[in-house]
Design a protein around this motif. Structure first.
Motif, PDB file in Angstrom:
ATOM      1  N   UNK A  75      62.730  41.313 -18.338  1.00  0.00           N
ATOM      2  CA  UNK A  75      62.176  40.984 -19.657  1.00  0.00           C
ATOM      3  C   UNK A  75      61.385  39.683 -19.603  1.00  0.00           C
ATOM      4  N   UNK A  76      60.372  39.570 -20.456  1.00  0.00           N
ATOM      5  CA  UNK A  76      59.542  38.374 -20.531  1.00  0.00           C
ATOM      6  C   UNK A  76      59.881  37.603 -21.803  1.00  0.00           C
ATOM      7  N   UNK A  77      60.156  36.302 -21.645  1.00  0.00           N
ATOM      8  CA  UNK A  77      60.490  35.509 -22.810  1.00  0.00           C
ATOM      9  C   UNK A  77      59.279  35.391 -23.735  1.00  0.00           C
ATOM     10  N   UNK A 111      68.010  38.274 -11.724  1.00  0.00           N
ATOM     11  CA  UNK A 111      68.518  37.488 -12.841  1.00  0.00           C
ATOM     12  C   UNK A 111      67.382  36.756 -13.564  1.00  0.00           C
ATOM     13  N   UNK A 112      67.455  36.762 -14.892  1.00  0.00           N
ATOM     14  CA  UNK A 112      66.516  36.020 -15.726  1.00  0.00           C
ATOM     15  C   UNK A 112      67.267  34.842 -16.318  1.00  0.00           C
ATOM     16  N   UNK A 113      66.809  33.648 -16.011  1.00  0.00           N
ATOM     17  CA  UNK A 113      67.474  32.439 -16.479  1.00  0.00           C
ATOM     18  C   UNK A 113      66.988  32.085 -17.869  1.00  0.00           C
ATOM     19  N   UNK A 114      67.903  31.688 -18.740  1.00  0.00           N
ATOM     20  CA  UNK A 114      67.536  31.261 -20.082  1.00  0.00           C
ATOM     21  C   UNK A 114      67.170  29.803 -20.118  1.00  0.00           C
ATOM     22  N   UNK A 115      68.052  28.974 -20.661  1.00  0.00           N
ATOM     23  CA  UNK A 115      67.781  27.537 -20.799  1.00  0.00           C
ATOM     24  C   UNK A 115      68.840  26.716 -20.088  1.00  0.00           C
ATOM     25  N   UNK A 116      69.331  27.236 -18.970  1.00  0.00           N
ATOM     26  CA  UNK A 116      70.361  26.536 -18.211  1.00  0.00           C
ATOM     27  C   UNK A 116      71.613  26.295 -19.032  1.00  0.00           C
ATOM     28  N   UNK A 134      62.221  47.591 -27.668  1.00  0.00           N
ATOM     29  CA  UNK A 134      61.275  46.866 -26.830  1.00  0.00           C
ATOM     30  C   UNK A 134      61.467  45.349 -26.859  1.00  0.00           C
ATOM     31  N   UNK A 135      62.299  44.856 -27.761  1.00  0.00           N
ATOM     32  CA  UNK A 135      62.628  43.430 -27.819  1.00  0.00           C
ATOM     33  C   UNK A 135      64.136  43.251 -27.676  1.00  0.00           C
ATOM     34  N   UNK A 171      62.955  38.168 -26.193  1.00  0.00           N
ATOM     35  CA  UNK A 171      62.442  38.738 -24.946  1.00  0.00           C
ATOM     36  C   UNK A 171      61.714  40.035 -25.246  1.00  0.00           C
ATOM     37  N   UNK A 172      60.692  40.319 -24.454  1.00  0.00           N
ATOM     38  CA  UNK A 172      59.998  41.603 -24.543  1.00  0.00           C
ATOM     39  C   UNK A 172      60.236  42.385 -23.266  1.00  0.00           C
TER      40      UNK A 172
END
Length: 1003
Positions: A901-903, A851-856, A869-870, A883-884
């Motif tokens: 993905x990387x923010x 899981x990738x957490x956003x901003x809670x 790719x984005x 995200x990439x």
């Protein structure tokens, strides 16, 4: 190994002992906790011991009580923890006054552990906080210890980072763009930067050796060149990452420098044909940090003390200290379309000018200051004054005021306000006003005039404000605007405060009913001009207000907001409001940062489109008060909440619909939306989708539960299905061959319709809870469905008449809000959820990434851009996250742990309410929708970001900045070689260079 440092007061030792015992029960044994039980004497030895303890700890826990607040030793521990940028965790043992709590703790989330609180709940919150981003925090501690050791050893190069340690540290530093806490501190930045410089020097020496080898052997030379290019590439990659990380650390204090460093970083990446989310993220973060900053204006050689706009908004004038014994006024042409604005330099006298004012017709500019003269200029004719009036005293402020059919220049000098006829240049002694004071050394510092009420207000260095009726010359009120209003008559505002109680700014609102004064007590005061009653004061610095003297202020002529500036280098925007109980208060709307020294001057133009500030940093900043994003532009506000948006597969149309039933359609040319059309779906719309041939647009009903299909070109309804479901229809989509439409509803069913006959193809697919998102795979053989259940259901549609039970994709912990197929790599799927996470799925084997957490906050929607790719996700905290994803690699070589993905940078801000959906119109254009119907178009074209950033800063790196941050590390010649090699292999490199960059080392 020490993990925690405990700061407490001896009087709270009993509680602290029990507290540490409980920590021990949760895995924090005594050897993991540093605490001063032995009462080390408060000496230099004590501080050394404390520093070592805090340095080694991952977090510092403060046991707060009134006794802790009064303890000098505890204050020192906090100071050291802040210096090291440690994770700070305030635990409230006894109630404390927020106003007396240090600002570094007052702004944090407090953990209440008082006698009346639940001790288990408090400890659980603390443990959760300690475990958050533990790997990041641990590395923060390790790097800090190494950096401090390097400092202690006189920056000996043998203590620098090398090899994998350096690469890991640079990666750690680059992640600060993701908002990781605690932030790297200056020593850590310097240490990593110095390590990279040392590594580059060693690589350069290696290359020199390689160059010598060229003489020996051509074959060895070829190998050496290849190795040399690779070495340069690695060194430039490291430099780019370092510059990006440095930019992040400067966004809150020097945003112009942050932008320039980020541009340098991204230009290096572009030249090497690399796409790095951390480097690009540094540019996004830098631009997000200054949503209202329009441009810096440079040219002044000393501090700027006043700025003002002409009433016709043609000119802006700025002035301050003299330059080379010449008083100067910069006159900026605000009608100019060039960037920066064109300007001329008007001259007058040899000393600083402190006051400027334009006449009502904008044809006269007056200025005065320490020269004991008033200079009159014609803005249309540069550059000498057309008149000079002699004065008896220095002038602190002036203002044009119409009285009895004449236009006078009101001049503040000493305790008097004198009035000079602009036509004759003569003073009218009958109009002179004097502030009531028994101290002859008092000086008037500020002046304001309200044409709506014919009122004049001044502020003095005795802390008082005085208001007169301009026509009758009668005093309406005289009041102290400093300190405690209940005690003012006895303690302050009796005499000159010797620089302590000055009122440097006064301003009326447009109607003249309110007066604001800026005080040396760091506050803005709001007054009722009809009664002289104090209505409100701004909050203190501890609560988020100014932390130094307020030097000036101005009312926005349109919104009524107050902009105040201060010696704390900031601009605060305040909204005067009347609360439900009938009292006034000043709500802090926003704090603007951009200046690097004291801010003295502030002014709005007459339309409120511009806000100008001037500073001791020698710059004028123009702000756009209406702008909420550097890259996002509001395009429309719908009538109601807007969940539904869709883009035609041919990329030529875009549509959006709200819950009131309004559907708007636009043509899209790749950059711009045009030809807006409107149709109405009575009962509201929750979803839209274009057919794959782009000829039809389908909408799903909110209250009428209908499906309607429209001609995408004409807007005419083609057909509809009434009562398609028993409840609102939250999603619908065309099959890839356009023969079917699938719909999902709160009635807990998914239905598949025949487009030709508008009848059901199969039995409804029943679920145990409501469903509200669905999508086909690329060939229509599968249908993915999500909703209130935590699972995603994958239906096999091979036999559409007999659809088997779905496969269940387990991953989310709460409702699945939206699922999206990657348009270029269709075996990849993205999903967002109320569990606040984003998942990437490989639908071939039904695996998902961690899981990738956003901003809670809940993520309501997600979508890929066309190149795949984005991604962009919509959040409930009014932001959009970019995200990439290395989709090309992940689609072929799936690795669930390596395909997260990387923010890209900090969240995109600008939405006023929670964001409900986001779609890509192209790779470079995105639209978001939100509660209340706000649509924002986002420009994601990197080249435009470069141009925008350069237009903001209006300068390159100075020689000193270049040497400090870039130094000799950048190798333009070899970068060009890398670029040529990339082009040989058909890799794209940038055709244009950001115009504000230095692309070769300064001499």
């Amino acid at each position: 190994m020490t993990e925690l440092f405990i700061s407490y007061c001896r009087r709270n030792k009993g509680f602290t002992e029990d507290f540490i015992k409980t920590l021990g029960e949760h895995g924090y044994s005594e050897d993991k906790i540093w605490i001063d039980w032995n009462n080390i004497p408060p000496s230099s030895k004590w501080e050394d011991e404390i520093r070592k303890g805090i340095e080694a700890a991952n977090a510092v826990i403060f046991i707060l009580s009134p006794d802790w607040i009064l303890s000098n030793e505890c204050a020192k521990e906090l100071q050291i923890a802040v210096e090291y940028n440690k994770r700070l965790l305030p635990v409230i043992h006894q109630n404390i006054d927020p106003k007396t709590t240090p600002a570094d703790l007052a702004s944090l989330n407090w953990i209440f552990h008082r006698e009346t609180d639940d001790p288990k709940g408090a400890m659980q919150k603390l443990l959760e906080a300690l475990k958050t981003d533990l790997e990041w925090v641990s590395q923060h501690t390790v790097i800090l210890k190494r950096a401090n050791e390097w400092k202690e050893k006189a920056q000996d190069n043998s203590y620098l980072l090398r090899g994998s340690e350096l690469q890991e540290s640079e990666l750690w530093l680059s992640k600060s763009s993701e908002g990781k806490e605690p932030r790297p501190n200056p020593v850590q930045n310097e240490y990593i930067f110095a390590s990279r410089q040392d590594a580059t020097r060693r690589q350069r020496n290696t290359l020199i050796g390689v160059s010598a080898a060229l003489v020996v052997s051509i074959l060895l030379a070829i190998a050496a060149v290849i190795g040399g290019i690779e070495a340069v590439r690695k060194s430039q990659q490291a430099l780019a990452s370092q510059l990006a990380a440095q930019a992040i650390t400067l966004v809150d204090t020097q945003p112009d420098l942050a932008l320039l460093l980020s541009l340098e970083s991204n230009y290096i990446s572009d030249t090497m044909d690399e796409s790095d989310p951390a480097r690009l993220g540094s540019l996004i973060t830098s631009m997000n940090s200054m949503p209202k900053l329009e441009m810096y204006l440079h040219g002044h050689e000393d501090e700027i003390r006043t700025v003002t706009f002409s009433p016709d908004d043609h000119w802006m004038a700025s002035t301050g200290n003299a330059s080379n014994d010449v008083g100067q006024v910069f006159l900026w042409d605000m009608t100019s379309t060039t960037n920066p604005r064109t300007h001329q330099i008007f001259t007058g006298g040899s000393q600083r000018i402190l006051g400027l004012a334009f006449s009502a017709n904008s044809k006269v500019l007056a200025g005065a200051g320490d020269e004991k003269k008033v200079f009159i200029w014609d803005p249309q004719h540069c550059c000498e004054p057309v008149q000079v009036w002699e004065m008896d005293k220095k002038v602190r402020a002036l203002e044009f005021i119409p009285l009895f059919g004449h236009e006078y220049l009101a001049i503040a000098s000493g305790t008097q306000l004198t009035f000079w006829d602009i036509k004759t240049g003569k003073m009218n002694p009958k109009l002179t006003l004097e502030i009531p004071t028994e101290d002859p050394t008092v000086r008037i510092y500020s002046i304001a005039f309200s044409p709506a009420k014919n009122l004049i207000a001044v502020g003095g260095d005795d802390g008082n404000i005085t208001v007169w009726d301009a026509r009758s010359r009668t005093m309406k009120f005289h009041a102290c605007s400093y300190g405690d209003p209940k005690k003012n008559s006895e303690t302050v505002c009796k005499s000159s405060g010797a620089g302590v109680v000055e009122i440097r700014g006064v301003a009326f609102n447009t109607s003249g009913t309110l007066l604001a004064s800026g005080s040396s007590d760091h506050r803005v005061w709001l007054w009722d001009t009809s009664t002289g009653e104090l209505l409100a004061q701004s909050i203190s610095g501890v609560e988020g207000g100014h932390i130094n003297s307020v030097t000036n202020l101005a009312f926005d002529p349109i919104t009524g907001e107050i902009a105040s500036v201060s010696w704390d280098n900031t601009v605060c925007l305040w909204q005067p409001v009347i609360t439900n109980n009938g009292n006034w208060q000043l709500n802090l709307v926003e704090t603007l940062t951009g200046h690097t020294n004291s801010v003295w001057a502030v002014a709005y133009n007459s339309s409120g489109d511009w806000l100008a500030t001037g500073s001791s940093d020698k710059s004028v900043i123009l702000w756009d008060p209406r702008q909420n994003s550097q890259i996002g532009t509001p395009i429309k506000t719908m009538e109601d909440d807007t969940w539904a948006m869709s883009v035609s597969p041919d990329g030529k149309q875009f549509s959006a619909a709200d819950m009131a039933g309004n559907i708007y359609l636009w043509d899209f040319d790749g950059t711009t939306l045009s030809n807006e059309r409107h149709v109405m779906h009575e009962g509201g719309v929750l979803s839209l989708d274009y057919s794959h041939n782009s000829k039809l647009l389908a909408s799903s009903g909110y209250t009428d539960s209908s499906i309607r299909v429209w001609d995408a070109q004409t807007g005419e309804e083609v057909w509809h299905i009434e009562n398609a479901h028993d409840s609102e229809i939250w999603a619908l989509t065309f099959s890839p061959d356009d023969t079917q439409i699938a719909s999902a509803s709160f009635d807990q069913t998914v239905k598949i319709w025949d487009v030709a006959t508008q009848t059901l193809i199969s039995e409804p697919l029943k679920h145990e809870t409501g469903v509200f998102t669905l999508t086909y795979n690329e060939d229509g053989s599968k249908l993915f469905v999500g909703g209130f259940a935590t699972d995603i259901y994958s239906y096999d549609l091979t036999d559409i008449k007999n659809i088997p039970s779905p496969k269940v994709l387990l991953g989310h912990a709460s409702a699945v809000n939206l699922i999206a197929i990657n348009p270029k790599y269709p075996n990849l799927l993205a999903s967002t959820s109320d569990d606040k996470t984003l998942l990437i799925w490989n639908v071939t084997n039904n695996e998902h990434t961690p899981q990738v957490l956003g901003l809670n906050e809940s993520m309501e929607a997600v979508n890929f851009r066309p190149s795949g790719d984005w991604l962009a996700s919509a959040t409930d905290n009014n932001t959009v996250l970019l995200w990439q994803l290395d989709s090309k690699r992940c689609s072929k070589e799936w690795d669930k742990n390596g395909c997260q993905p990387q923010m890209i940078g900090s969240p995109l801000t600008g939405s006023e309410t929670p964001v409900e959906n986001v779609v890509f119109l192209s790779d470079t254009v995105m639209v978001s929708s939100s509660e209340g119907g706000q649509l924002i178009q986002w420009n994601l074209k990197k080249e435009d970001w470069y141009q925008q950033a350069c237009s903001i800063v209006n300068r390159p790196l100075s020689d000193s900045e270049y040497k400090q941050y870039v130094g000799e590390d950048i190798n333009s010649s070899l970068l060009n070689l890398v670029s040529k090699v990339s082009n040989w292999f058909n890799n794209e490199t940038p055709d244009t260079i950001p115009p504000c960059l230095i692309t070769s080392e300064p001499e």
